[in-house]
Design a protein around this motif. Sequence first.
Motif, PDB file in Angstrom:
ATOM      1  N   ASP A 204      71.324 -64.916  19.505  1.00  0.00           N
ATOM      2  CA  ASP A 204      70.446 -63.879  20.037  1.00  0.00           C
ATOM      3  C   ASP A 204      71.256 -62.603  20.222  1.00  0.00           C
ATOM      4  O   ASP A 204      72.309 -62.598  20.872  1.00  0.00           O
ATOM      5  CB  ASP A 204      69.856 -64.317  21.384  1.00  0.00           C
ATOM      6  CG  ASP A 204      68.935 -65.515  21.238  1.00  0.00           C
ATOM      7  OD1 ASP A 204      68.107 -65.500  20.312  1.00  0.00           O
ATOM      8  OD2 ASP A 204      69.054 -66.457  22.053  1.00  0.00           O
ATOM      9  N   THR A 205      70.776 -61.498  19.675  1.00  0.00           N
ATOM     10  CA  THR A 205      71.487 -60.229  19.788  1.00  0.00           C
ATOM     11  C   THR A 205      71.121 -59.532  21.091  1.00  0.00           C
ATOM     12  O   THR A 205      70.211 -59.952  21.830  1.00  0.00           O
ATOM     13  CB  THR A 205      71.141 -59.313  18.610  1.00  0.00           C
ATOM     14  OG1 THR A 205      69.747 -58.961  18.692  1.00  0.00           O
ATOM     15  CG2 THR A 205      71.402 -60.014  17.284  1.00  0.00           C
ATOM     16  N   ILE A 206      71.817 -58.450  21.396  1.00  0.00           N
ATOM     17  CA  ILE A 206      71.543 -57.662  22.603  1.00  0.00           C
ATOM     18  C   ILE A 206      70.117 -57.111  22.576  1.00  0.00           C
ATOM     19  O   ILE A 206      69.460 -56.992  23.608  1.00  0.00           O
ATOM     20  CB  ILE A 206      72.562 -56.513  22.728  1.00  0.00           C
ATOM     21  CG1 ILE A 206      73.974 -57.083  22.899  1.00  0.00           C
ATOM     22  CG2 ILE A 206      72.230 -55.599  23.902  1.00  0.00           C
ATOM     23  CD1 ILE A 206      75.055 -56.031  22.930  1.00  0.00           C
ATOM     24  N   GLU A 207      69.639 -56.796  21.364  1.00  0.00           N
ATOM     25  CA  GLU A 207      68.285 -56.250  21.230  1.00  0.00           C
ATOM     26  C   GLU A 207      67.206 -57.317  21.364  1.00  0.00           C
ATOM     27  O   GLU A 207      66.016 -57.000  21.352  1.00  0.00           O
ATOM     28  CB  GLU A 207      68.123 -55.547  19.868  1.00  0.00           C
ATOM     29  CG  GLU A 207      68.998 -54.324  19.683  1.00  0.00           C
ATOM     30  CD  GLU A 207      70.383 -54.694  19.174  1.00  0.00           C
ATOM     31  OE1 GLU A 207      70.652 -55.900  19.042  1.00  0.00           O
ATOM     32  OE2 GLU A 207      71.187 -53.778  18.907  1.00  0.00           O
ATOM     33  N   GLY A 208      67.603 -58.609  21.482  1.00  0.00           N
ATOM     34  CA  GLY A 208      66.626 -59.679  21.610  1.00  0.00           C
ATOM     35  C   GLY A 208      66.191 -60.279  20.293  1.00  0.00           C
ATOM     36  O   GLY A 208      65.290 -61.114  20.265  1.00  0.00           O
ATOM     37  N   ALA A 209      66.825 -59.851  19.187  1.00  0.00           N
ATOM     38  CA  ALA A 209      66.483 -60.396  17.876  1.00  0.00           C
ATOM     39  C   ALA A 209      67.389 -61.579  17.549  1.00  0.00           C
ATOM     40  O   ALA A 209      68.328 -61.887  18.268  1.00  0.00           O
ATOM     41  CB  ALA A 209      66.626 -59.309  16.813  1.00  0.00           C
ATOM     42  N   LYS A 210      67.085 -62.245  16.459  1.00  0.00           N
ATOM     43  CA  LYS A 210      67.889 -63.348  15.981  1.00  0.00           C
ATOM     44  C   LYS A 210      68.804 -62.854  14.856  1.00  0.00           C
ATOM     45  O   LYS A 210      68.414 -62.043  14.027  1.00  0.00           O
ATOM     46  CB  LYS A 210      67.008 -64.483  15.457  1.00  0.00           C
ATOM     47  CG  LYS A 210      66.052 -65.080  16.492  1.00  0.00           C
ATOM     48  CD  LYS A 210      66.795 -65.908  17.523  1.00  0.00           C
ATOM     49  CE  LYS A 210      65.816 -66.601  18.471  1.00  0.00           C
ATOM     50  NZ  LYS A 210      66.529 -67.404  19.496  1.00  0.00           N
TER      51      LYS A 210
END
Length: 578
Positions: A204-210
Amino acid sequence: MIQLALTIAIYLVIVIPVGIYVYHIAAGRRTFADPVFDRVDGLIYKIGGVDPNRGMNWKKYAAALVGTNGAMILIGYLILRIQSIALFNPNGIGAMEPSLSFNTIISFMTNTNLQHYSGESGLSYLSQMLVITFMMFVSAASGYAACIAFIRGLAGKTKDNVGNFFADLVRITTRVLIPFSIVGGLLLIWQGVPQNLSGNIVVDTIEGAKQIIAMGPIAALEIIKHLGTNGGGFLGANSATPLENPTMLTNFIELFSMMILPGACVVTFGKMVRERKVQRGGSLTRRSLSERLYGREGRTIFAAMGILFVIGLGVCFWAESQGNPALEQAGLSQSMGSMEGKEVRFGIAQSAMFTTTTTSFTTGTVNNMHDTLTPLGGMIPLLHMMLNVVFGGKGVGLMNMIMYAILAVFICGLMIGRTPEYLGKKIEGREMKLTALCIIIHPLLILAFSALAVGTSAGLEGITNPGFHGLSQVLYEFSSSAANNGSGFEGLADNTMFWNITTGLAMFFGRYLSIIIQLAIAGSLMKKKFVSDSVGTLHTDTGSFAIILVFVVYIFAALTFFPALALGPIAEHLTLWA
């Protein structure tokens, strides 16, 4: 400028001891590691049924090289076609389609490593290890073996023995490529390059994406791709991604790895030719430091290559430092130069150094995207692949530069009305015909296939960037293929039947035709008698001859490639800065 100067200075320091070590291996001299390596080599010879003391003439040597490489091409092709099996395939990669398999296997066996696929999605770990990494060792060793045989022929100790290909292949692999790769690979792992057999990780990235983080035996491939001047990346973004090149230290490790052995071949050449002169009673009095380190002939060749490299590096660095006037007009600051496609952690200087080095030493790895270089900045890697003499990879640059040296002494001999001589041997009709043929093959492959690409619908369909830059992309693709470099402008839609087959043919003929012809020239010269120097002899071990070599190389490039360059990067530069 200080960064670039220090990088070159460090290289000049480390290339000499490595060159001396390679010289001892090529000449069969004792080294400190023989007690260990002799046992390893002996076991391999026993398993393979090889008699390392059985010499070969140039024809048998060339046949052994091409035959061995051909068998490995067949085996590697089959592995790529069945890589969908579950063995070492945690990401479930499917089999590679036929034309792409053909292109890939030719690419890696010819030491080109042109990639019309992304490694993280196109290859299983089985293929990465048994095909890609394995062939990076074998193709590099094959090239270095051919170079050593070529040098032996020029040194002329015997009339028909250029060595044993299988013995050279084994010794270079076990005594140079493997130990250097182990040390370099451990350094890369220390700096954070992955080395495992795990499947890809989803985070999970900081932006909330995978995001998918690639795993696998990256470090093992990474070091040999540079050390063997291979260039193919485990990942599609190659050494521009932090997974392959995470820090400035790894950048230097990879930079010096691809520079060290091509330069060492020149040192080896100088010392082997000097040894021949000593055995014939030559004088060794009052030798300069550079002569003792490189040998006279090696010093001249190294100087010519160095001049070509520094000129190219200077132009590339200057061009990228100027920025992009189109972005400047759009209100975007270009005070740092053109940073498009570059990693901030490397900046303009190390990007220009890496770009010039990877195409001068015919490695093909990239730490920035060459398609985003300024027109003149992109012309330098294109030109150096067209020249294919600026150090080159796996001894290629040395062998090609010797062709220009023979051409230079022929031209100078005509000017003074004497039979040309090189390394104490007369250059006659047979050698000049073969030399001319060898020099012509390279531009013929580049320009003929480029003309085919822009003249057919199948070729035009791959060009995604119209105008001058589109032609530059085509020229770059075939220059990279013919020079066995492997880097690309990456703007082409090149994973098609047309591009896979045409670049595969360019890689194959660019590799093996040149090697066979150059071995034939060495075989012809070694049978000739030595001639004594006279008042009319052109000395090829001087600084003036190095300058002559540089001018001959540039004049030939201008006569063959300038029209194409004028329609590509030069026209794009003039349009952009208008």
